[in-house]
Design a protein around this motif. Structure first.
Motif, PDB file in Angstrom:
ATOM      1  N   ARG A  88       0.795  -1.223   0.000  1.00  0.00           N
ATOM      2  CA  ARG A  88       0.000   0.000   0.000  1.00  0.00           C
ATOM      3  C   ARG A  88       0.829   1.275   0.000  1.00  0.00           C
ATOM      4  N   SER A  89       2.121   1.187   0.191  1.00  0.00           N
ATOM      5  CA  SER A  89       2.933   2.369   0.455  1.00  0.00           C
ATOM      6  C   SER A  89       2.810   3.500  -0.562  1.00  0.00           C
ATOM      7  N   PRO A  90       2.663   3.244  -1.877  1.00  0.00           N
ATOM      8  CA  PRO A  90       2.568   4.363  -2.805  1.00  0.00           C
ATOM      9  C   PRO A  90       1.198   5.044  -2.827  1.00  0.00           C
ATOM     10  N   LEU A  91       0.189   4.501  -2.127  1.00  0.00           N
ATOM     11  CA  LEU A  91      -1.165   5.009  -2.207  1.00  0.00           C
ATOM     12  C   LEU A  91      -1.406   6.114  -1.189  1.00  0.00           C
ATOM     13  N   ASP A  92      -2.342   7.011  -1.508  1.00  0.00           N
ATOM     14  CA  ASP A  92      -2.699   8.057  -0.557  1.00  0.00           C
ATOM     15  C   ASP A  92      -3.532   7.451   0.567  1.00  0.00           C
ATOM     16  N   ASP A  93      -3.852   8.272   1.583  1.00  0.00           N
ATOM     17  CA  ASP A  93      -4.527   7.750   2.778  1.00  0.00           C
ATOM     18  C   ASP A  93      -5.872   7.106   2.455  1.00  0.00           C
ATOM     19  N   GLU A  94      -6.643   7.755   1.589  1.00  0.00           N
ATOM     20  CA  GLU A  94      -7.960   7.215   1.258  1.00  0.00           C
ATOM     21  C   GLU A  94      -7.843   5.876   0.538  1.00  0.00           C
ATOM     22  N   ALA A  95      -6.895   5.789  -0.397  1.00  0.00           N
ATOM     23  CA  ALA A  95      -6.702   4.544  -1.139  1.00  0.00           C
ATOM     24  C   ALA A  95      -6.193   3.434  -0.231  1.00  0.00           C
ATOM     25  N   GLN A  96      -5.344   3.791   0.740  1.00  0.00           N
ATOM     26  CA  GLN A  96      -4.835   2.779   1.667  1.00  0.00           C
ATOM     27  C   GLN A  96      -5.948   2.209   2.525  1.00  0.00           C
TER      28      GLN A  96
END
Length: 287
Positions: A88-96
């Motif tokens: 998940r590291s490259p995703l923004d908070d909502e996407a995570q």
């Protein structure tokens, strides 16, 4: 192909038409793409000899998939899988927050157990294991080597959808023909063919089977430490979404930033003449 949105079990076997086709990496990226849509995915290793899936695991692998079909057949799938690290590291908070999960069940075993895991009896248990994975997760993906072993036959037999993975070159084309012939002997069709390292915008329709879905994935960094690339590279990610939707019969709610004409031209120039190329720059010296 099955419609998993109706709650049906869905198992996709990614089968390498030849060694080094990129089957394992494609399985990882496909799983991460489905998880990006909030789904839970298990990736099961049928490539016992190469054990490439284990390279994507940073933690301890015990029991591995070969143990589950030999020494520990009663071990439940969820307790044996290992989470894909840093998915998940490259995703923004909502996407995570909306990210599902990717769980791996790799092969990582001594030669003695590998030999026992390739027997016909173990292959029957492997089929049951894949079915259990499909019941425990939203989707199950099986990483299958060129079909020449009992567990590989078990994998394509139990799968709802069989996807051939080939290099995007003449060698891959020839290997795909051989794979089709081998699977035809088992009365198993190839539902889709994916050329790794090709251009997704210029895929030639298959002439061997009008029912086959032909897709292509662009190049990505082959190093396991750089997986999954689909979370950072939109062009690669879009191709993976098409692969996921075609092979699992689902619709994914994944949005990508629109790329303008100027950006596409700049990218093309960069590819052709190097990173110093710019769109609209004055090529004359003003001094």
């Amino acid at each position: 192909m099955v419609e998993t949105d109706d709650g049906e079990r869905s198992i996709v076997a990614l089968v390498g038409a030849t060694g080094g086709a990129g089957t394992t990496r494609t399985g990882i990226e496909l799983a991460a793409t489905l998880a990006r849509d909030g789904r839970t995915v298990a990736v099961v290793d049928a490539a016992f000899a190469t054990q490439g899936l284990s390279e994507y695991v940073s933690g301890r692998i015990a029991p591995d998939v070969t143990a589950l079909v030999t020494d520990d057949p009663n071990e439940p799938i969820p307790s044996a899988t290992v989470e894909l690290s840093d998915a998940r590291s490259p995703l923004d908070d909502e996407a995570q927050r909306s990210f599902g999960s990717v769980e791996l069940l790799p092969a990582y075993a001594p030669f003695e157990r590998l030999a026992r895991a390739k027997t016909p009896a173990a292959a029957e248990l492997f089929e049951e294991l894949v079915e259990e994975a499909a019941d425990a997760f939203d989707h199950a993906i099986v990483d299958v080597p060129p079909v020449a072993s009992n567990q590989a036959i078990a994998a394509v037999t139990v799968a709802d959808t069989v996807v051939a993975v080939t290099p995007a070159d003449d060698h891959g084309t020839d290997a795909l023909v051989r794979l089709r012939d081998r699977l035809a002997d088992l009365d198993i069709p190839v539902d889709a063919a994916v050329a790794v390292g090709g251009d997704p915008r210029s895929v030639e329709p298959s002439t061997a089977d009008s029912q086959t879905v032909d897709l292509s994935l662009p190049e990505t960094d082959p190093s396991p430490c750089d997986a999954p690339s689909c979370l950072e590279d939109d062009r690669y990610g879009e191709a993976l979404v098409e692969l996921a939707e075609s092979t699992f019969g689902v619709t994914l709610s994944i949005e990508f930033e629109a790329t303008g004409v100027r950006d596409r031209v700049a990218a093309a120039l960069t590819d052709r003449v190097g990173s110093n190329a710019t769109v609209g720059s004055n090529a004359t010296d003003s001094s």
